[in-house]
Design a protein around this motif. Structure first.
Motif, PDB file in Angstrom:
ATOM      1  N   ARG A  59       0.825  -1.208   0.000  1.00 17.79           N
ATOM      2  CA  ARG A  59       0.000   0.000   0.000  1.00 17.79           C
ATOM      3  C   ARG A  59       0.862   1.263   0.000  1.00 17.79           C
ATOM      4  N   GLY A  60       2.034   1.189  -0.609  1.00 15.37           N
ATOM      5  CA  GLY A  60       2.923   2.337  -0.730  1.00 15.37           C
ATOM      6  C   GLY A  60       3.353   2.486  -2.176  1.00 15.37           C
ATOM      7  N   VAL A  61       4.363   3.304  -2.409  1.00 16.01           N
ATOM      8  CA  VAL A  61       4.833   3.577  -3.773  1.00 16.01           C
ATOM      9  C   VAL A  61       6.356   3.440  -3.823  1.00 16.01           C
ATOM     10  N   LEU A  62       6.854   2.715  -4.811  1.00 14.10           N
ATOM     11  CA  LEU A  62       8.277   2.622  -5.106  1.00 14.10           C
ATOM     12  C   LEU A  62       8.478   3.256  -6.469  1.00 14.10           C
ATOM     13  N   ASP A  63       9.260   4.321  -6.521  1.00 13.22           N
ATOM     14  CA  ASP A  63       9.461   5.089  -7.751  1.00 13.22           C
ATOM     15  C   ASP A  63      10.954   5.184  -8.035  1.00 13.22           C
ATOM     16  N   LEU A  64      11.431   4.476  -9.070  1.00 12.68           N
ATOM     17  CA  LEU A  64      12.848   4.486  -9.422  1.00 12.68           C
ATOM     18  C   LEU A  64      12.986   4.947 -10.866  1.00 12.68           C
ATOM     19  N   HIS A  65      13.620   6.097 -11.061  1.00 14.12           N
ATOM     20  CA  HIS A  65      13.773   6.660 -12.408  1.00 14.12           C
ATOM     21  C   HIS A  65      15.201   7.150 -12.590  1.00 14.12           C
ATOM     22  N   GLY A  66      15.924   6.493 -13.495  1.00 14.12           N
ATOM     23  CA  GLY A  66      17.270   6.909 -13.838  1.00 14.12           C
ATOM     24  C   GLY A  66      17.275   7.554 -15.208  1.00 14.12           C
ATOM     25  N   ALA A  67      18.454   7.925 -15.656  1.00 18.11           N
ATOM     26  CA  ALA A  67      18.577   8.545 -16.974  1.00 18.11           C
ATOM     27  C   ALA A  67      18.062   7.584 -18.042  1.00 18.11           C
ATOM     28  N   PRO A  68      17.296   8.085 -19.014  1.00 18.37           N
ATOM     29  CA  PRO A  68      16.772   7.214 -20.059  1.00 18.37           C
ATOM     30  C   PRO A  68      17.904   6.567 -20.859  1.00 18.37           C
ATOM     31  N   VAL A  69      17.739   5.302 -21.170  1.00  8.19           N
ATOM     32  CA  VAL A  69      18.704   4.556 -21.963  1.00  8.19           C
ATOM     33  C   VAL A  69      17.968   4.023 -23.187  1.00  8.19           C
ATOM     34  N   THR A  70      18.528   4.267 -24.351  1.00 10.14           N
ATOM     35  CA  THR A  70      17.875   3.775 -25.571  1.00 10.14           C
ATOM     36  C   THR A  70      18.863   2.985 -26.415  1.00 10.14           C
ATOM     37  N   PRO A  71      18.409   1.934 -27.029  1.00  8.88           N
ATOM     38  CA  PRO A  71      17.128   1.288 -26.781  1.00  8.88           C
ATOM     39  C   PRO A  71      17.167   0.542 -25.444  1.00  8.88           C
TER      40      PRO A  71
END
Length: 138
Positions: A83-95
């Motif tokens: 009932r919580g939130v885990l938010d992990l966002h790093g620099a975009p990698v393509t592809p």
């Protein structure tokens, strides 16, 4: 609300019942046996979708099979969210994924890709998985 701006010593249990955000000012290492994000309003974030984390964040979970006690319903050596939130966002990698143009031999120092150009940086780690269903080839 807590802003994590240092690499803390190794933790056994990190219980997050409020908000924990990692400050995007330096590389951070987080070592723990368990990380538990628990309850309405609880969140653990490293970057956001609109402002990805630009440094290196390494989360290492510690434990040993048959030795580390399990959290009932969650197991051992884990990041658990209830009932919580885990938010992990790093620099975009393509592809985000690609295919090998040729077989990669064990010990090879270069690979050839179907998609050509990638945004990988020196030191990035990649995983090459078998495309075979034969377990002897994996």
């Amino acid at each position: 609300n807590i802003l994590l701006d240092v690499s803390p010593p190794r933790l056994n249990l990190l219980l997050i019942a409020g908000r924990l955000a990692v400050e995007d000012a330096r590389d951070v290492n987080l070592d723990a046996s368990y990380i538990f994000v628990r309850g309405p309003g609880a969140s653990f974030s490293v970057g956001t979708e609109s402002a990805p984390f630009t440094h290196k964040a390494v989360i290492t979970l510690h434990g040993q099979p048959l030795v580390t006690p399990e959290l009932p319903g969650y197991g051992a050596k884990n990041i658990a969210v209830r009932r919580g939130v885990l938010d992990l966002h790093g620099a975009p990698v393509t592809p985000t994924w690609t295919q090998l143009a040729r077989t990669a031999d064990a010990g090879a120092t270069s690979i050839e890709l179907v998609h050509g150009a990638v945004s990988w940086a020196p030191g990035d780690e990649i995983v090459i998985a078998s495309s075979s269903f034969d377990m002897e080839e994996a």
